[in-house]
Design a protein around this motif. Structure first.
Motif, PDB file in Angstrom:
ATOM      1  N   MET A   5      -1.774  30.359  52.691  1.00 16.29           N
ATOM      2  CA  MET A   5      -1.861  29.647  54.100  1.00 16.29           C
ATOM      3  C   MET A   5      -0.683  29.785  54.923  1.00 16.29           C
ATOM      4  N   ASN A   6       0.134  30.184  54.646  1.00 15.09           N
ATOM      5  CA  ASN A   6       1.395  30.469  55.467  1.00 15.09           C
ATOM      6  C   ASN A   6       1.354  31.908  56.163  1.00 15.09           C
ATOM      7  N   LYS A   7       0.460  32.527  55.845  1.00 13.60           N
ATOM      8  CA  LYS A   7       0.367  34.007  56.588  1.00 13.60           C
ATOM      9  C   LYS A   7      -0.026  33.944  57.866  1.00 13.60           C
ATOM     10  N   ARG A   8       0.795  34.128  59.035  1.00 15.15           N
ATOM     11  CA  ARG A   8       0.387  34.346  60.378  1.00 15.15           C
ATOM     12  C   ARG A   8       0.005  35.525  60.869  1.00 15.15           C
ATOM     13  N   TYR A  11      -1.229  37.133  64.931  1.00 13.68           N
ATOM     14  CA  TYR A  11      -2.223  36.194  65.492  1.00 13.68           C
ATOM     15  C   TYR A  11      -1.414  34.700  66.092  1.00 13.68           C
ATOM     16  N   SER A  13       0.376  31.069  64.619  1.00 17.18           N
ATOM     17  CA  SER A  13       0.036  30.068  63.702  1.00 17.18           C
ATOM     18  C   SER A  13      -1.521  29.576  64.035  1.00 17.18           C
ATOM     19  N   MET A  14      -1.947  28.704  63.072  1.00 13.05           N
ATOM     20  CA  MET A  14      -3.515  28.091  63.598  1.00 13.05           C
ATOM     21  C   MET A  14      -3.356  27.324  64.622  1.00 13.05           C
ATOM     22  N   ALA A  15      -2.207  26.423  64.963  1.00 18.74           N
ATOM     23  CA  ALA A  15      -2.019  25.807  65.907  1.00 18.74           C
ATOM     24  C   ALA A  15      -1.949  26.569  67.190  1.00 18.74           C
ATOM     25  N   ASP A  16      -1.272  27.764  67.297  1.00 15.88           N
ATOM     26  CA  ASP A  16      -1.224  28.539  68.341  1.00 15.88           C
ATOM     27  C   ASP A  16      -2.604  29.073  68.635  1.00 15.88           C
ATOM     28  N   ARG A  17      -3.370  29.667  67.727  1.00 16.78           N
ATOM     29  CA  ARG A  17      -4.750  30.022  67.826  1.00 16.78           C
ATOM     30  C   ARG A  17      -5.486  29.042  68.541  1.00 16.78           C
ATOM     31  N   VAL A  18      -5.718  27.866  67.950  1.00 17.06           N
ATOM     32  CA  VAL A  18      -6.486  26.711  68.553  1.00 17.06           C
ATOM     33  C   VAL A  18      -6.198  26.574  69.961  1.00 17.06           C
ATOM     34  N   SER A  21      -7.230  29.127  72.268  1.00 19.94           N
ATOM     35  CA  SER A  21      -8.741  29.315  72.454  1.00 19.94           C
ATOM     36  C   SER A  21      -9.381  28.252  73.011  1.00 19.94           C
TER      37      SER A  21
END
Length: 95
Positions: A5-8, A11, A13-18, A21
């Protein structure tokens, strides 16, 4: 699974991608809201004074008319929403 889950990667972090977008959609929504010339108003009619949304003005030979969306009562006494052209004299600004 390698990285879990920690692989960034490249792209972020997930927060950055959200966040990335959702920014264009928010900007597009703000532009769309700014482009809509809708104004709140009061309409005086058979139901008394009811709130309405003023969509557009048009000059006619007999004076100014407004395209308005407003609630009216149908034959059963229920409220329905109608869109219609009304003489300017039936409208008051909200406020």
């Amino acid at each position: 699974m390698a990285g879990g889950m920690n692989k960034r990667g490249t792209y972020g972090s997930m927060a950055d991608r959200v966040a990335r977008s959702s920014q264009p959609e928010a900007a597009e929504a703000a532009e769309a809201v700014a482009a809509v010339p809708v104004k709140h108003c009061w309409v005086t009619g058979a139901e008394g004074r009811v709130p309405g949304l003023l969509l557009e003005w048009r000059k006619r030979p007999d004076g100014w008319h407004a395209r308005v969306v407003r609630p009216v009562r149908d034959h059963a006494g229920d409220w329905v929403v109608v869109e219609e052209w009304l003489p300017a004299g039936l409208l008051d600004p909200l406020g």
